[in-house]
Design an enzyme around this catalytic site. Sequence first.
Site, PDB file in Angstrom:
ATOM      1  N   TYR A  26       0.855  -1.192   0.000  1.00 39.63           N
ATOM      2  CA  TYR A  26       0.000   0.000   0.000  1.00 39.63           C
ATOM      3  C   TYR A  26       0.883   1.231   0.000  1.00 39.63           C
ATOM      4  CZ  TYR A  26      -4.530   2.253   0.721  1.00 39.63           C
ATOM      5  OH  TYR A  26      -5.687   2.989   0.559  1.00 39.63           O
ATOM      6  N   SER A  28       3.219   3.700  -3.085  1.00 38.56           N
ATOM      7  CA  SER A  28       2.959   4.616  -4.184  1.00 38.56           C
ATOM      8  C   SER A  28       1.890   4.050  -5.131  1.00 38.56           C
ATOM      9  CB  SER A  28       4.275   4.882  -4.932  1.00 38.56           C
ATOM     10  OG  SER A  28       4.067   5.749  -6.016  1.00 38.56           O
ATOM     11  N   GLN A  29       2.130   2.877  -5.725  1.00 33.68           N
ATOM     12  CA  GLN A  29       1.152   2.290  -6.650  1.00 33.68           C
ATOM     13  C   GLN A  29       0.048   1.551  -5.901  1.00 33.68           C
ATOM     14  OE1 GLN A  29       0.860   2.606 -10.007  1.00 33.68           O
ATOM     15  NE2 GLN A  29       2.695   3.869 -10.167  1.00 33.68           N
ATOM     16  N   MET A  85      12.435  -5.255  -5.024  1.00 36.71           N
ATOM     17  CA  MET A  85      13.397  -6.079  -4.302  1.00 36.71           C
ATOM     18  C   MET A  85      12.760  -6.950  -3.217  1.00 36.71           C
ATOM     19  SD  MET A  85      16.287  -5.951  -5.649  1.00 36.71           S
ATOM     20  CE  MET A  85      15.587  -5.621  -7.251  1.00 36.71           C
ATOM     21  N   GLN A  87       9.622  -8.416  -3.809  1.00 31.83           N
ATOM     22  CA  GLN A  87       8.628  -9.290  -4.450  1.00 31.83           C
ATOM     23  C   GLN A  87       9.011 -10.772  -4.430  1.00 31.83           C
ATOM     24  OE1 GLN A  87       7.451  -7.695  -8.278  1.00 31.83           O
ATOM     25  NE2 GLN A  87       6.919  -5.711  -7.374  1.00 31.83           N
ATOM     26  N   HIS A 109       5.436  -3.865 -13.011  1.00 31.99           N
ATOM     27  CA  HIS A 109       6.756  -3.666 -13.614  1.00 31.99           C
ATOM     28  C   HIS A 109       7.323  -5.077 -13.812  1.00 31.99           C
ATOM     29  CE1 HIS A 109      10.717  -2.182 -14.519  1.00 31.99           C
ATOM     30  NE2 HIS A 109      11.229  -2.381 -13.323  1.00 31.99           N
TER      31      HIS A 109
HETATM   32  N1  LIG Z   1       6.383   4.179  -7.729  1.00 31.67           N
HETATM   33  C1  LIG Z   1       5.772   4.231  -8.902  1.00 31.67           C
HETATM   34  O1  LIG Z   1       5.135   5.238  -9.218  1.00 31.67           O
HETATM   35  C2  LIG Z   1       5.806   3.104  -9.874  1.00 31.67           C
HETATM   36  C3  LIG Z   1       6.056   1.826  -9.438  1.00 31.67           C
HETATM   37  N2  LIG Z   1       5.893   0.761 -10.281  1.00 31.67           N
HETATM   38  C4  LIG Z   1       6.099  -0.586  -9.779  1.00 31.67           C
HETATM   39  O2  LIG Z   1       5.123  -0.840  -8.765  1.00 31.67           O
HETATM   40  C5  LIG Z   1       5.626  -1.767  -7.809  1.00 31.67           C
HETATM   41  C6  LIG Z   1       5.495  -1.164  -6.418  1.00 31.67           C
HETATM   42  O3  LIG Z   1       6.356  -0.048  -6.338  1.00 31.67           O
HETATM   43  P1  LIG Z   1       6.051   1.204  -5.418  1.00 31.67           P
HETATM   44  O4  LIG Z   1       4.597   1.507  -5.442  1.00 31.67           O
HETATM   45  O5  LIG Z   1       7.044   2.254  -5.794  1.00 31.67           O
HETATM   46  O6  LIG Z   1       6.420   0.642  -3.978  1.00 31.67           O
HETATM   47  P2  LIG Z   1       6.493   1.450  -2.609  1.00 31.67           P
HETATM   48  O7  LIG Z   1       7.904   1.404  -2.147  1.00 31.67           O
HETATM   49  O8  LIG Z   1       5.820   2.764  -2.675  1.00 31.67           O
HETATM   50  O9  LIG Z   1       5.525   0.548  -1.735  1.00 31.67           O
HETATM   51  C7  LIG Z   1       5.856  -0.231  -0.828  1.00 31.67           C
HETATM   52  C8  LIG Z   1       4.714  -0.997  -0.164  1.00 31.67           C
HETATM   53  O10 LIG Z   1       5.294  -2.242   0.187  1.00 31.67           O
HETATM   54  C9  LIG Z   1       5.506  -2.308   1.563  1.00 31.67           C
HETATM   55  N3  LIG Z   1       6.873  -2.760   1.849  1.00 31.67           N
HETATM   56  C10 LIG Z   1       8.001  -2.039   1.811  1.00 31.67           C
HETATM   57  N4  LIG Z   1       9.056  -2.766   2.172  1.00 31.67           N
HETATM   58  C11 LIG Z   1       8.565  -3.981   2.443  1.00 31.67           C
HETATM   59  C12 LIG Z   1       9.157  -5.175   2.912  1.00 31.67           C
HETATM   60  N5  LIG Z   1      10.467  -5.293   3.161  1.00 31.67           N
HETATM   61  N6  LIG Z   1       8.351  -6.246   3.050  1.00 31.67           N
HETATM   62  C13 LIG Z   1       7.035  -6.166   2.803  1.00 31.67           C
HETATM   63  N7  LIG Z   1       6.426  -5.057   2.396  1.00 31.67           N
HETATM   64  C14 LIG Z   1       7.177  -3.986   2.235  1.00 31.67           C
HETATM   65  C15 LIG Z   1       5.298  -0.905   2.109  1.00 31.67           C
HETATM   66  O11 LIG Z   1       4.790  -0.994   3.435  1.00 31.67           O
HETATM   67  C16 LIG Z   1       4.310  -0.333   1.154  1.00 31.67           C
HETATM   68  O12 LIG Z   1       3.016  -0.743   1.516  1.00 31.67           O
HETATM   69  C17 LIG Z   1       7.073  -2.031  -8.238  1.00 31.67           C
HETATM   70  O13 LIG Z   1       7.060  -3.196  -9.034  1.00 31.67           O
HETATM   71  C18 LIG Z   1       7.437  -0.806  -9.081  1.00 31.67           C
HETATM   72  O14 LIG Z   1       8.457  -1.037 -10.008  1.00 31.67           O
HETATM   73  C19 LIG Z   1       5.465   0.912 -11.574  1.00 31.67           C
HETATM   74  C20 LIG Z   1       5.210   2.169 -12.071  1.00 31.67           C
HETATM   75  C21 LIG Z   1       5.473   3.353 -11.300  1.00 31.67           C
HETATM   76 MG   LIG Z   2      10.330   2.044 -12.851  1.00 31.41          MG
END
Ligand SMILES: NC(=O)C1=CN([C@@H]2O[C@H](COP(=O)(O)OP(=O)(O)OC[C@H]3O[C@@H](n4cnc5c(N)ncnc54)[C@H](O)[C@@H]3O)[C@@H](O)[C@H]2O)C=CC1
Ligand SMILES: [Mg+2]
Length: 333
Positions: A26, A28-29, A85, A87, A109
């Site tokens: 929960y 960014s995405q 990292m 997933q 992604h």
């Molecule tokens: N940030 C973006 O706008 C974009 C991201 N993506 C892809 O979306 C996917 C998610 O990326 P984001 O939304 O950037 O992630 P994020 O870093 O914003 O979200 C992290 C979520 O995972 C949880 N989390 C963090 N570390 C953790 C851990 N060690 N163990 C379990 N849960 C953990 C956090 O509590 C949070 O709910 C990735 O595959 C990324 O490449 C794709 C397009 C754009």
């Molecule tokens: Mg990217």
Amino acid sequence: MVAKIYTDQDANLDKIKNKKIAVLGYGSQGRAWALNLRDSGLNVTVGLEREGNSWKQAEKDGFKPVHTEEAVKNADIVIFLVPDMVQRYVYLEKVKPYLKEGMDLVFAHGFNIHYRLIEPPKNVDVYMVAPKGPGPTVRDFYTKGGGVPSLIAVHQDYSGEAKEKALAIAKGIGSTRAGVIETTFKEETETDLFGEQTTLVGGVMELMRSAFKTLVDLGYQPEVAYFETINEMKMIVDIIYDKGFSGMLKAVSDTAKYGGLTSGKYEINEDVRKRMLEIAEKIRSGKFAEEWIEEYGRGSPTIKEGMEEVENSLEEQTGRRLKELIERGKPKS
Ligand SMILES: NC(=O)C1=CN([C@@H]2O[C@H](COP(=O)(O)OP(=O)(O)OC[C@H]3O[C@@H](n4cnc5c(N)ncnc54)[C@H](O)[C@@H]3O)[C@@H](O)[C@H]2O)C=CC1
Ligand SMILES: [Mg+2]
Ligand SMILES: CC(=O)[C@](C)(O)C(=O)O
Ligand SMILES: [Mg+2]
């Protein structure tokens, strides 16, 4: 060949209407997807590892988050929106033990599938919906009736309906209001990494910082340098976003047109393109992925140092000093 663009009428939410969707993560995405899919009338459960900040945010947004395994056990569609990292660990520990034939594994992604960090069994669907924009924008555009474009890709089509379901998810997050293009996991992964490194994140930031530093080193006031090389960038990019490069060129003075068309090419020359090619090769060979996995394994020291350096830099200090002024000037509606 020109890519086919899929819009709302090419996508049918009924394909996933009766399915239980688990959104894992929960951030960014994750937040944007969970809210948009729910607002599109779909059945969403948020699955999280710990009862931390994301958990609290999800509750504030009206979800009843559950632990990852519980979300997965009950799900038909599992969407991976934890950091790239993380997933593989989540897959191995919390998803794989509960996989059922015909389940869907969905990614935003292609990193983990393309570089084979996750290798799902043959009897599930594996597909991707990759928004070409930051999570908060995916939410913001949706609530205002629009959508951020996405790429879709199918890695494994056990059900024979993976593409239709990818289009339905894309519709659920608002992307088909704009348009969706089909790609492969390989193309999405390599181009996404290339884009964020050379342009969106690395290139633009360092271009702006280099110009700022050059002016300040020459003795110009940091505030003047900040307005010129950093703050005005948004206004120029907004015009490019609306009207393309030619529209931007028409909006600036003839002096800027002449200077820009000549000095721009002098600055961003063949040497820069050679480096871009090197960066592309490092991504395509898997060397970048290897390096990033190693960095993450050491606790991401380069990220920590880099963030600290940026936060303490003169340009950031100057930006913080000008923040109030910039806020005052923002359009009021
Ligand atoms: N940030 C973006 O706008 C974009 C991201 N993506 C892809 O979306 C996917 C998610 O990326 P984001 O939304 O950037 O992630 P994020 O870093 O914003 O979200 C992290 C979520 O995972 C949880 N989390 C963090 N570390 C953790 C851990 N060690 N163990 C379990 N849960 C953990 C956090 O509590 C949070 O709910 C990735 O595959 C990324 O490449 C794709 C397009 C754009
Ligand atoms: Mg990217
Ligand atoms: C926001 C986005 O599309 C990026 C830059 O590819 C990412 O956050 O990984
Ligand atoms: Mg991206």
